[in-house]
Motif scaffolding. Structure first.
Motif, short mmCIF file in Angstrom:
data_model
loop_
_atom_site.label_atom_id
_atom_site.label_comp_id
_atom_site.label_asym_id
_atom_site.label_seq_id
_atom_site.Cartn_x
_atom_site.Cartn_y
_atom_site.Cartn_z
N ALA A 224 0.83 -1.20 0.00
CA ALA A 224 0.00 0.00 0.00
C ALA A 224 0.86 1.25 0.00
CB ALA A 224 -0.91 0.00 1.23
N ILE A 225 0.30 2.35 -0.52
CA ILE A 225 0.96 3.65 -0.42
C ILE A 225 0.78 4.13 1.01
CG2 ILE A 225 0.98 6.01 -1.28
CD1 ILE A 225 1.84 3.92 -3.31
N ARG A 226 1.89 4.22 1.74
CA ARG A 226 1.79 4.43 3.18
C ARG A 226 1.96 5.89 3.61
NH1 ARG A 226 6.75 5.62 4.85
NH2 ARG A 226 8.60 4.71 3.85
N SER A 227 2.38 6.78 2.70
CA SER A 227 2.60 8.16 3.10
C SER A 227 1.85 9.10 2.16
CB SER A 227 4.09 8.50 3.10
OG SER A 227 4.63 8.28 1.81
N PRO A 228 1.50 10.30 2.63
CA PRO A 228 0.77 11.23 1.77
C PRO A 228 1.62 11.73 0.61
CG PRO A 228 1.48 12.29 3.79
CD PRO A 228 1.77 10.84 3.96
N VAL A 229 0.96 12.15 -0.44
CA VAL A 229 1.65 12.70 -1.60
C VAL A 229 2.19 14.08 -1.24
CG1 VAL A 229 1.37 13.51 -3.96
CG2 VAL A 229 0.22 11.43 -3.21
N VAL A 230 3.47 14.29 -1.47
CA VAL A 230 4.11 15.57 -1.19
C VAL A 230 3.99 16.46 -2.42
CG1 VAL A 230 6.27 16.70 -0.56
CG2 VAL A 230 5.71 14.46 0.39
N ASP A 231 3.58 17.69 -2.25
CA ASP A 231 3.45 18.60 -3.37
C ASP A 231 4.81 19.20 -3.69
OD1 ASP A 231 2.20 19.87 -5.38
OD2 ASP A 231 1.17 21.36 -4.16
N THR A 232 5.11 19.39 -4.97
CA THR A 232 6.39 19.98 -5.36
C THR A 232 6.16 21.09 -6.37
OG1 THR A 232 8.52 19.58 -6.38
CG2 THR A 232 6.72 18.24 -7.19
N THR A 233 6.93 22.14 -6.24
CA THR A 233 6.87 23.25 -7.18
C THR A 233 8.19 23.42 -7.91
OG1 THR A 233 7.52 24.77 -5.42
CG2 THR A 233 5.17 24.51 -5.83
N GLY A 234 9.17 22.56 -7.59
CA GLY A 234 10.49 22.66 -8.21
C GLY A 234 10.54 21.94 -9.54
N SER B 95 5.68 -3.69 -14.04
CA SER B 95 4.80 -3.25 -15.10
C SER B 95 4.23 -1.87 -14.76
CB SER B 95 3.65 -4.24 -15.27
OG SER B 95 2.79 -4.20 -14.14
N PRO B 96 3.67 -1.14 -15.76
CA PRO B 96 3.04 0.14 -15.47
C PRO B 96 1.84 0.03 -14.53
CG PRO B 96 3.50 -0.05 -17.79
CD PRO B 96 3.70 -1.41 -17.19
N SER B 97 1.11 -1.06 -14.62
CA SER B 97 0.01 -1.26 -13.69
C SER B 97 0.54 -1.94 -12.44
CB SER B 97 -1.10 -2.09 -14.36
OG SER B 97 -0.58 -3.28 -14.88
N GLY B 98 -0.29 -2.51 -11.63
CA GLY B 98 0.14 -3.02 -10.34
C GLY B 98 1.03 -4.25 -10.33
N PRO B 99 0.80 -5.24 -11.21
CA PRO B 99 1.53 -6.50 -11.09
C PRO B 99 3.04 -6.39 -11.20
CG PRO B 99 -0.39 -6.78 -12.49
CD PRO B 99 -0.26 -5.31 -12.23
N VAL B 100 3.72 -7.20 -10.38
CA VAL B 100 5.17 -7.38 -10.43
C VAL B 100 5.42 -8.85 -10.73
CG1 VAL B 100 7.33 -7.20 -9.13
CG2 VAL B 100 5.49 -5.54 -8.73
N TYR B 101 6.41 -9.14 -11.60
CA TYR B 101 6.69 -10.50 -12.00
C TYR B 101 8.09 -10.93 -11.57
CZ TYR B 101 2.51 -9.71 -14.76
OH TYR B 101 1.22 -9.40 -15.13
N ASP B 102 8.24 -12.20 -11.30
CA ASP B 102 9.52 -12.76 -10.89
C ASP B 102 10.47 -12.79 -12.09
OD1 ASP B 102 11.57 -14.94 -10.47
OD2 ASP B 102 10.56 -15.07 -8.53
N GLY B 103 11.65 -12.19 -11.93
CA GLY B 103 12.59 -12.12 -13.04
C GLY B 103 13.31 -13.41 -13.34
N ASN B 104 13.18 -14.39 -12.47
CA ASN B 104 13.83 -15.68 -12.69
C ASN B 104 12.91 -16.71 -13.33
OD1 ASN B 104 16.40 -15.00 -11.47
ND2 ASN B 104 15.30 -14.97 -9.52
N LEU C 115 1.97 -3.81 -6.69
CA LEU C 115 2.26 -2.49 -6.12
C LEU C 115 0.99 -1.66 -6.25
CD1 LEU C 115 5.80 -1.64 -7.54
CD2 LEU C 115 5.22 -2.47 -5.27
N ALA C 116 0.69 -0.90 -5.22
CA ALA C 116 -0.55 -0.13 -5.22
C ALA C 116 -0.55 0.97 -6.27
CB ALA C 116 -0.80 0.45 -3.82
N ALA C 117 0.63 1.49 -6.60
CA ALA C 117 0.72 2.64 -7.51
C ALA C 117 0.83 2.18 -8.96
CB ALA C 117 1.92 3.51 -7.15
N LYS D 67 7.59 5.22 -10.30
CA LYS D 67 6.45 5.01 -11.17
C LYS D 67 5.76 6.36 -11.35
CE LYS D 67 4.36 1.13 -11.34
NZ LYS D 67 3.44 -0.03 -11.11
N VAL D 68 5.66 6.78 -12.61
CA VAL D 68 5.14 8.11 -12.93
C VAL D 68 3.79 7.98 -13.60
CG1 VAL D 68 5.55 10.27 -14.15
CG2 VAL D 68 7.49 9.00 -13.19
#
Length: 321
Positions: free
Chosen positions: A9-19, A228-237, A245-247, A262-263
């Motif tokens: 899960a995403i455990r921390s709030p999204v930090v805003d950035t202006t830089g 992957s761009p969506s949630g699933p992660v696959y075993d590289g072996n 991943l939630a994001a 992940k953007v």
């Protein structure tokens, strides 16, 4: 044994950035290569069949290189001495300073397919190329060796992969990973062992991965995880499903292999690339993410969002603990 399927899960709030930086490209960007030696980035436009050289200090477009052929992908050698382009029916090799063509490598005899599509410099001596196949022809993988007069070797083929497909490798250059749309609604994945004689396929998955799961993907530095761009992660072996991943968002792994970013069109999420623990998130507003890379020294994230290039300094937000 039951399959271990963690969900983070995403455990921390999204930090805003202006830089950060924002550069109007004047055209849609599709791919990019980061030149750490010259502190600049090369942005490829399929729309205009050209490459823009963008300086990161100062942040501005310094050159446009018209190629007069169809272009698909770009990469730069780790020593930043050569730029490789999938262009027309060949792989073109350019000098980054003069943009003189150093070589044109024809891979048609080795690929038995249409044209080169994606390029990844595994190291300074090995450049891997994917061929643009069709539904009726298998996809081929080709290796180019600059040290041996750009010798071309066929790595193998995959009946599971067709149409356009993307390549990535682990940091050590031990394995090449490829994912592709197969047909119109499914995607598949394969892995090639670059250490073994004959470059055998380690796995060529027969089961289907969710549609558009891999418009861009990333591999952990040690090759153990495929993101992957969506949630699933696959075993590289083994290629098996590993967890979620939630994001969501286009993934990229830092050059040192420690960070996964992940953007999406609303945020940049950072994870530990080995444990997949969520580190933090930065608010970001985009419209159509085309490509994501880290800057030289892994100090920032570069994002092609349609016709804009963004650069976000991540050091103050995702500090190494």
């Amino acid at each position: 044994l039951a399959r271990y399927s963690p969900s983070f899960a995403i455990r921390s709030p999204v930090v805003d950035t202006t830089g950060g930086i924002r550069i109007a490209l004047g055209m849609q960007g599709n791919d990019m290569a980061v030149d750490s030696a010259r502190n600049q980035v090369y942005v490829l436009s399929n729309e205009q069949d050209c490459v823009l050289t963008v300086s990161l200090e100062p942040c501005e477009i310094v050159a446009r290189h018209d190629l007069t052929v169809d272009v698909y992908s770009i990469d730069i050698s780790p020593d930043c001495g050569k730029i490789y382009l999938a262009a027309g029916s060949v792989v073109r090799v350019y000098d980054p300073d003069s943009w003189e063509i150093l070589s044109e490598v024809d891979i048609s005899d080795a690929s038995s397919a249409y044209v080169p599509y994606d390029i990844r410099c595994v190291d300074d001596q090995r450049v891997c190329v994917s061929s643009y196949a069709s539904l009726s022809n298998p996809a081929y993988f080709v290796m180019i060796e600059p040290e041996y007069d750009y010798r071309v070797t066929r790595l193998g083929s995959s009946q599971a992969l067709s149409w356009s497909f993307r390549l990535e490798s682990d940091n050590a250059g031990n394995a090449l990973f490829a994912v592709s749309q197969s047909g119109w609604e499914t995607q598949r994945i394969c892995k090639i062992d670059l250490r073994a004689d004959g470059y055998p396929l380690v796995f060529d998955l027969s089961y289907e991965i969710s549609y558009l799961d891999f418009s861009q993907f990333a591999v952990s530095g040690d090759g153990s995880l495929i993101f992957s761009p969506s949630g699933p992660v696959y075993d590289g072996n083994s290629g098996a499903f590993w967890g979620n991943l939630a994001a969501q968002g286009q993934p990229t792994v830092s050059s040192d292999g420690t960070r996964l970013y992940k953007v999406s069109t609303s945020a940049v999420h950072a994870f530990d690339a080995i444990t997949t623990e969520h580190i933090g998130s930065i608010r970001f507003t985009g419209s159509r993410i085309q490509a994501v890379k880290t800057t030289p020294g892994d100090s920032g994230i570069l994002i092609i969002d349609d016709n804009l290039l963004y650069g976000i300094d991540v050091r103050g937000f995702f500090a190494v603990q």
